[in-house]
Structures are given as structure tokens and as C-alpha cells.
Design a protein around this motif. Sequence first.
Motif, PDB file in Angstrom:
ATOM      1  N   TYR A  64       0.844  -1.254  -0.123  1.00  0.00           N
ATOM      2  CA  TYR A  64       0.009  -0.026  -0.047  1.00  0.00           C
ATOM      3  C   TYR A  64       0.792   1.252  -0.018  1.00  0.00           C
ATOM      4  CZ  TYR A  64      -3.938  -2.813   1.370  1.00  0.00           C
ATOM      5  OH  TYR A  64      -4.795  -3.991   1.492  1.00  0.00           O
ATOM      6  N   LYS A  65       2.049   1.304   0.249  1.00  0.00           N
ATOM      7  CA  LYS A  65       2.848   2.400   0.514  1.00  0.00           C
ATOM      8  C   LYS A  65       3.109   3.180  -0.523  1.00  0.00           C
ATOM      9  CE  LYS A  65       5.837   1.532   4.610  1.00  0.00           C
ATOM     10  NZ  LYS A  65       7.185   1.549   4.965  1.00  0.00           N
ATOM     11  N   SER A 102       0.935   3.988  -3.256  1.00  0.00           N
ATOM     12  CA  SER A 102      -0.389   4.644  -3.395  1.00  0.00           C
ATOM     13  C   SER A 102      -0.582   5.768  -2.149  1.00  0.00           C
ATOM     14  CB  SER A 102      -1.474   3.602  -3.308  1.00  0.00           C
ATOM     15  OG  SER A 102      -1.394   2.713  -4.367  1.00  0.00           O
ATOM     16  N   ILE A 103      -0.050   5.326  -1.029  1.00  0.00           N
ATOM     17  CA  ILE A 103      -0.333   6.188   0.070  1.00  0.00           C
ATOM     18  C   ILE A 103       0.702   7.217   0.057  1.00  0.00           C
ATOM     19  CG2 ILE A 103       0.057   6.177   2.796  1.00  0.00           C
ATOM     20  CD1 ILE A 103      -0.912   3.465   3.002  1.00  0.00           C
ATOM     21  N   SER A 144      -0.712   9.747  -2.588  1.00  0.00           N
ATOM     22  CA  SER A 144      -1.891  10.541  -1.959  1.00  0.00           C
ATOM     23  C   SER A 144      -1.253  11.745  -0.992  1.00  0.00           C
ATOM     24  CB  SER A 144      -2.728   9.534  -1.305  1.00  0.00           C
ATOM     25  OG  SER A 144      -3.378   8.684  -2.001  1.00  0.00           O
ATOM     26  N   LYS A 157      -6.174  11.383   5.704  1.00  0.00           N
ATOM     27  CA  LYS A 157      -6.797  10.247   6.189  1.00  0.00           C
ATOM     28  C   LYS A 157      -7.920   9.687   5.370  1.00  0.00           C
ATOM     29  CE  LYS A 157      -9.773   9.316  10.340  1.00  0.00           C
ATOM     30  NZ  LYS A 157     -10.357   9.931  11.722  1.00  0.00           N
ATOM     31  N   ILE A 204      -6.362   7.798   2.284  1.00  0.00           N
ATOM     32  CA  ILE A 204      -5.812   6.594   2.576  1.00  0.00           C
ATOM     33  C   ILE A 204      -6.881   5.535   2.795  1.00  0.00           C
ATOM     34  CG2 ILE A 204      -4.110   5.237   4.274  1.00  0.00           C
ATOM     35  CD1 ILE A 204      -2.695   8.013   4.611  1.00  0.00           C
ATOM     36  N   ASN A 205      -7.834   5.883   3.655  1.00  0.00           N
ATOM     37  CA  ASN A 205      -9.209   4.987   3.984  1.00  0.00           C
ATOM     38  C   ASN A 205      -9.702   4.526   2.707  1.00  0.00           C
ATOM     39  OD1 ASN A 205      -9.068   4.964   6.705  1.00  0.00           O
ATOM     40  ND2 ASN A 205     -10.040   6.753   7.014  1.00  0.00           N
ATOM     41  N   ILE A 265      -7.906   4.076  -0.065  1.00  0.00           N
ATOM     42  CA  ILE A 265      -6.830   2.937  -0.637  1.00  0.00           C
ATOM     43  C   ILE A 265      -7.266   1.587   0.118  1.00  0.00           C
ATOM     44  CG2 ILE A 265      -4.536   2.423  -0.559  1.00  0.00           C
ATOM     45  CD1 ILE A 265      -4.016   5.310  -0.987  1.00  0.00           C
ATOM     46  N   VAL A 305      -7.844   4.253   9.090  1.00  0.00           N
ATOM     47  CA  VAL A 305      -6.786   5.100   9.559  1.00  0.00           C
ATOM     48  C   VAL A 305      -7.133   5.897  10.822  1.00  0.00           C
ATOM     49  CG1 VAL A 305      -5.357   7.245   9.253  1.00  0.00           C
ATOM     50  CG2 VAL A 305      -5.895   5.476   7.354  1.00  0.00           C
TER      51      VAL A 305
END
Length: 220
Positions: free
Chosen positions: A162-163, A165-166, A169, A196, A199-200, A202, A209
Motif C-alpha cells: 500500500y505504501k 499509493s499512500i 496521495s 486520512k 488513505i481510507n 485505498i 486510519v
Amino acid sequence: MANPTKPKDAKPRAEGDDFEIKQTVRVDSQSGGTSLLTTISIVAVAVLVVIATNYFLVDMKLTQLSKKLATLSSVSEEETLTDEEEGIAAERGIILDLGEFILNLSDPNTRKFLKVNVAIELSKKDSDLAAEAKASNKGGHGGHGGSPADPMAEIEAEMNQYKPSIRDSIISILSSKTSEELATTPGKELAKEQIKEAINAIFEGDREVLRVSFGSFFIQ
């Protein structure tokens, strides 16, 4: 010398007549005293009624005030308990350090850049709790065939997918801000809330989060 003319029907005044006049005056005096006592009694009763009414109203207000104070005290205790529960929940979260970000801001006239460290706190899944319990049990019994697996290492391995994409963002959100916006506390809090939510989206409900934290925060 001639005697004064007297009315024909005039009668000599007897001593008894004087007594009747005096008696009448005495009775009138007694009547006046009785009326004064009655008036004083009525006024005294009225004063007592007013005092009793005021006492009742004051007592009722004091009772209401005591109830309000008791209610406020109960609410304060509930809020304290809620804060303690939130503290416990925060300790159970997973802290994921996303590292340092260096990016340009969107100031129109001058070129500004931001250097910030970002960390997020994630909710735990049932599998995380089970892995922690398993590792704790193995550690308590000395382990069998080597050291127990680190639950955080497993979670970090999961987060690696996930990192990218996080981080993308976070860069998109922060680079859209001006230095003036991020210089204020409300501006920082708005940026955290936007990160927040992004990421949620994602995670798509797989994790949540709980909060976003900025470490070192430097605008140049």
C-alpha cells in the motif's frame, strides 16, 4: 331680676346621664383597641406567609441547582472515562512511519517547499490480535524451535503493497497547499483529515486510519 326662659319640655340633667356618656366613650376606646390588635395580627400573618413562601422558593432553587451540579459532575466523569477509553484504543493501534517527504508547495508568487515526516495510526484486524497473542504465548514459554514471529514485521510486510499509493496521495494533497495554509494549525488539521480520507479509500475497509501525525515540519 327675671329668670332665663327655659323650654317647656326641658328636664333637669341627672347624674346618670353623665355616666352614660362616659360609658359610651369607654366602649368606643375598647372597640378601637380591638381593631388595632386585629390589624396587627393580619399583618403578622401576612409577613409569615411571605417569609414561608420565600423560604420555599429558595429551597426549591437550591435543590434544582444541586441536581444540575450533580448532572454536570456525572457528565464530566463520563467524558473522562471516554477519554481514557480513547487512550486505550490509541495504544492498540498500529503506528506506520511513512518516512520523510520533501515537496514543492503551490504558492503562486514565490517558490516554497515543505519537508515533513508523516506517520499514520491504523486499526488492528482480528488476525493481528491473534498473531500478537500467539507470539506472546510462545515468548512466555521460551519458544519452540526459535524465536516467535514478530507481528509488526508481518504487518509492515502487508503495508508495503500500500505504501506507494499512500505516499502518492500524501504528496498530491500536501503539494496542493500553500505555505500560508500549512502555517496555521487549522490548515495542518485540514491536511491531516484529507490524508486520512484518501488513505481510507485505498484500504477499502480492510483497515481504518485512526489518525495522521506530522513529525518534523519545515517550510522554506
